[in-house]
Write an enzyme that holds these catalytic residues in place. Structure first.
Site, mmCIF file in Angstrom:
data_model
loop_
_atom_site.group_PDB
_atom_site.id
_atom_site.type_symbol
_atom_site.label_atom_id
_atom_site.label_comp_id
_atom_site.label_asym_id
_atom_site.label_seq_id
_atom_site.Cartn_x
_atom_site.Cartn_y
_atom_site.Cartn_z
ATOM 1 N N GLU A 423 0.731 -1.185 -0.213
ATOM 2 C CA GLU A 423 -0.151 -0.114 -0.079
ATOM 3 C C GLU A 423 0.807 1.195 -0.067
ATOM 4 O OE1 GLU A 423 -2.838 -0.557 3.093
ATOM 5 O OE2 GLU A 423 -4.176 -1.567 1.947
HETATM 6 C C1 BMA Z 1 -4.682 -3.319 4.899
HETATM 7 C C2 BMA Z 1 -3.438 -4.242 5.113
HETATM 8 C C3 BMA Z 1 -3.328 -4.302 6.540
HETATM 9 C C4 BMA Z 1 -4.574 -3.993 7.236
HETATM 10 C C5 BMA Z 1 -5.551 -4.145 6.544
HETATM 11 C C6 BMA Z 1 -6.872 -3.805 7.514
HETATM 12 O O1 BMA Z 1 -4.335 -1.963 4.761
HETATM 13 O O2 BMA Z 1 -2.613 -4.053 4.138
HETATM 14 O O3 BMA Z 1 -2.219 -3.080 6.595
HETATM 15 O O4 BMA Z 1 -4.385 -4.629 8.470
HETATM 16 O O5 BMA Z 1 -5.683 -3.529 5.769
HETATM 17 O O6 BMA Z 1 -7.161 -2.636 7.650
#
Ligand code: BMA
Length: 844
Positions: A423
């Site tokens: 991300e």
């Molecule tokens: C995304 C994942 C994690 C997180 C999940 C739930 O951002 O990559 O970083 O735990 O969503 O929010």
């Protein structure tokens, strides 16, 4: 450190109640570990004596007999210190000082300058996890507690050697056809003599490859070279390694011998190797992507590029979940525990796990099990949810870590894709917390790792494994990284935004590598972690065991989408669990319906690291949640679903439904399909049948009669279901047009029969008088270790569910039939409907 303090009785278990809150001092302290080990003369007679650490967490200084022999500052890097000068025969004192990881990270932030980062969720402090090369989630995540620990987290050893030693061995499969495979084996190592200039040191290498059933397939000898040796082997009629569901997982044995000038063996390695190629196939949709090409896909798709993983030239539809560290203290994860967890993935019909970038480069035991079971692994480099500085010393630490782990892990056939980050590219486009860092161009934020350093490392050390810069990423910095049409996607605007899981139907990813829906841990895990007096949904302890900001409230809001929220904690627990199972079903079935436009669906997340309400399917004590049982169904190779006939417009309702038959199987699927509309007594209102013949590895769409719509989509007294002549009750697809609060489910009435077989097995047959939805046998209420093989049965009047129980205990039929154990949605919904018609599924 935490686990040693726990073992010494000096702290309470941080996984229980709110004990975690009183442990924060541990991460603020420096700690010493000390031991004494003995060496004999034969060890000291060697040219070299190394202290080798497979994992030091994190900022450490190592002392041997009071002499500092080396420093470490990367948890993800193996360290080897030459200790010969300080070692003595007899007792040797080893001491390691670990600096506070919290202080290290804060000091690094001062040194290189702060950068935005998120991740800690509802934990009390946002610590700069991106300023230290340590498992990021140890500083707290939106499912993980804040337990930044220190210590020796992987084995250490004293290695005495002379002349030379073997390093990592990287067998790369450059070709794996039906008739022939080619293996290029790189052998790394180190030598005392300058063998590069004098290759006549006399050292030699012998490489032997044996077939899966034994028997030498290839054998080669080469002169040793300090800068690495290469073997090239051709294998005729190879037994190829396949992901599960696509073939077997035969493994060859590769043995490498290091021989001295007299032919004596001085070092040896043996690894199991799988013959397979891996490719990420990215191709523009042809402009001629005609209606005909897409006749089996939902309508409303646009054009872009494929994002398809291809193993041995065979496109694979990836079904799976994201993997996080299985414990906040990963040294507690034994090979047996890895096996149990990966078997749970395999039993749920997954063929891929994505090892997420806020965690670890996992252990060989993890990959060995994936190799054996045919579970593909997508491994992230360890960067998550932050802007990572590229300044020194971080750049060099990252490079060393990347080289070390790619070299260490590349031999595993299951490891089919490396990914740059989680991300971090997306965040610079969309997240307010990341500001304008990408466009301002003033500070580094990690792009140099994802687009330059990491692909170079892969090219050098694992060129036959594909690399992709980010999850999500769209293939170019000129495109939005989370576009539907390109690359892979994270779909978080459902759980975090529009709520109601019907909104998955508005998305059409090429590959969904993350999306998720929360559900509570299993009941015994709640009992083990939340004291009785705190077992209310919004109690302090319950909120403590949900690390998303307002996560508990959100889970209640999601119940309220479909139900009148019950007052009782246990009822709330059940509906939140059912909701998670339904939501993942909706997402995964929809993305499967889009194959091959979409070529993978990995939900967030398989596992948990402690007892917590989270997006996991298997809870923090390893027990399967209802979402896991749902996964077993929606990831089966042959899947029949009822879904919209076209991508649903933003926050809208489907206009019409279609049946989609996903045949992820090597043989075609011939069957007779029946689609029925019935009322709540099970009486057929209308029915239509079709013969189907779905080719191998494809999806077929069958439209429902247009005369059914829109009426069939807005009546709360209608249910649509589809089944095939050869399918079982649980293979059926269902569509309930309205939310539960508006459905007058019949009161649950069952007759039960308990059978015991001679081997002690117990099977409960439950026959339902009326239509029943999501019938479950909560056997773990009676024994936390007991399990059933299936859950979540939808039954028509007169049909039976079958629960096979595995347990050490014998149960009475009446005990099992009690409504606290045998439960369904019907038990929880007021049979009096509040409204018969609703405009839009998302209106609440
Ligand atoms: C995304 C994942 C994690 C997180 C999940 C739930 O951002 O990559 O970083 O735990 O969503 O929010």
């Amino acid at each position: 450190m935490h686990t040693d303090l726990l073992a010494a009785g000096l702290i309470e278990d941080p996984y229980v109640d709110q004990n975690e809150s009183s442990t924060h001092w541990i991460g603020e302290c420096d700690w010493w570990y000390e031991t004494v080990f003995t060496l004999d003369d034969s060890a000291l007679a060697h040219d070299r004596l190394d202290l080798c650490f497979e994992g030091l967490d994190t900022a450490a200084e190592v002392f041997l007999n009071d002499q500092s022999i080396g420093r470490a500052e990367n948890m993800h890097l193996r360290y080897r210190f030459d200790a010969k000068r300080w070692a003595t025969a007899g007792d040797n004192r080893l001491a390691i000082r670990f600096a506070s990881p919290v202080r290290y990270a804060l000091e690094m932030e001062q040194r290189v300058g702060p950068r935005p980062g998120i991740g800690a969720g509802a934990n009390p402090r946002q610590l700069p996890h991106h300023m230290i090369r340590k498992m990021a989630c140890n500083f707290g995540w939106d499912w993980g507690p804040q337990l930044p620990t220190s210590g020796i987290w992987r084995p250490w050893a004293v290695e005495a050697w002379s002349h030379a030693r073997l390093g990592d061995i990287r067998p790369a499969v450059t070709r794996a056809d039906e008739s022939n495979a080619h293996l290029r084996i790189s052998v790394g190592g180190e030598s005392q003599e300058a063998t590069e200039t004098s290759p006549s040191s006399g050292l030699r290498l012998r490489a032997v490859l044996s077939g899966p059933a034994g028997g030498v397939v290839a054998e080669q000898i080469a002169d040793w070279r300090a800068d690495g040796c290469l073997f090239e082997m051709d294998i005729d009629d190879p037994e190829r390694w396949w992901p599960r569901g696509y073939g077997k997982q035969p493994r060859y044995t590769l043995e490498v011998y290091l021989l001295d000038a007299s032919g004596q063996q001085i070092d040896y390695r043996s690894h199991r190797v799988g013959l397979r190629t891996s490719e990420l196939r990215i191709a523009p949709d042809s402009s001629a992507s005609s209606e005909d090409d897409r006749k089996n896909l939902p309508g409303g798709l646009t054009t872009g590029e494929s994002f398809t993983l291809v193993i041995n030239d065979q496109p694979v539809f990836c079904k799976g979940a994201n993997w996080i560290p299985d414990d906040c203290f990963p040294h507690r994860v034994t090979p047996e525990r890895y096996r149990e967890r990966i078997e749970q993935a395999a039993e749920a019909n997954m063929n891929m796990l994505r090892v997420w970038g806020g965690g670890l480069y996992e252990d060989h035991a993890f990959f060995e099990t994936c190799d054996e079971l045919g579970v593909l692994v997508w491994q992230d480099f360890l960067f998550a949810c932050a802007c990572y500085p590229e300044e020194q010393p971080l750049w060099d630490l990252v490079e060393a870590e990347a080289r070390d782990n790619v070299a260490r892990l590349s031999r595993h056939p299951s490891l089919v894709l490396w990914n740059g980050c989680n991300e971090n590219i997306w965040g610079t486009f969309d997240w307010p917390a990341f500001g304008d860092i990408r466009t301002a161009g003033k500070e580094t934020w990690g792009l140099g790792y994802y687009l330059d350093l990491l692909p170079r490392v892969i090219e050098d050390l694992a060129a036959t494994t594909p690399y992709w810069p980010g999850s999500p990423f769209s293939g170019s910095m000129d495109r939005h990284p989370n576009a539907n049409e390109y690359g892979n996607r994270h779909i978080w605007d459902v759980w975090n935004g529009h709520g109601n899981y019907h909104n998955y139907l508005t998305h059409f990813p090429r590959f969904a590598s993350e999306f998720g829906f929360q559900g509570p841990p299993t009941w015994p895990t709640i009992e083990a972690s939340i004291p009785k007096a705190q077992r209310q949904w919004l109690s302090d302890a319950s909120r403590h065991h949900n690390k998303q900001i307002d996560g508990q409230q959100r889970a209640l809001d999601r119940i309220a989408d479909a139900f009148d929220v019950p007052d009782d904690f246990d009822d709330q627990w059940f509906l939140a669990s059912v909701n998670q199972a339904r939501a993942l079903t909706m997402g995964c079935e929809w993305f499967r319906a889009m194959s091959p436009w979409c070529s993978g669906t990995l939900y967030w997340q398989l596992n948990d690291c402690w007892p917590v309400t989270s997006w996991a399917a298997v809870d923090g004590q390893g027990r399967p949640k209802l979402a896991w049982y749902a996964t077993q169904r929606f990831f089966r190779p042959r899947l029949l679903t009822l879904m919209p006939d076209a991508v649903v417009e933003s926050r809208g309702v489907p206009q019409a439904l279609a049946a989609y038959l996903h045949n992820d199987h090597e043989q075609s699927w011939r069957d007779r399909l029946t689609i029925s509309a019935c009322d709540l007594t099970g009486g057929t209102v209308d029915e239509f049948t079709a013969d189907i013949d779905v080719p191998a590895r494809s999806v077929q769409r069958v439209d429902l009669p247009s005369s059914w719509f829109p009426e069939m989509l807005n009546r709360s007294d209608r249910v649509v279901f589809a089944q095939t002549a050869r399918g079982e009750i649980q293979d059926r697809a269902w569509w309930f047009p309205e939310f539960d609060r508006d459905i007058a489910y019949p009161s649950p009435r069952f007759t039960t029969r308990l059978e015991r077989d001679s081997a002690g097995g117990q099977t409960l047959y439950v026959k339902s008088q009326g239509l029943v939805r999501e019938l479950c046998l909560q056997i773990d209420r009676l024994d936390p270790e007991a399990r059933v093989d299936t859950q979540l049965w939808n039954l028509l009047p007169g049909e039976s569910a079958v629960f096979r129980i595995s347990s050490m205990h014998r149960y009475l039929e009446d005990t099992l039939a009690d409504p606290t154990i045998l439960r369904s949605v019907n038990h929880l919904v007021d049979p009096a409907p509040t409204a018969l018609f609703r405009d839009a599924v998302t209106s609440r």
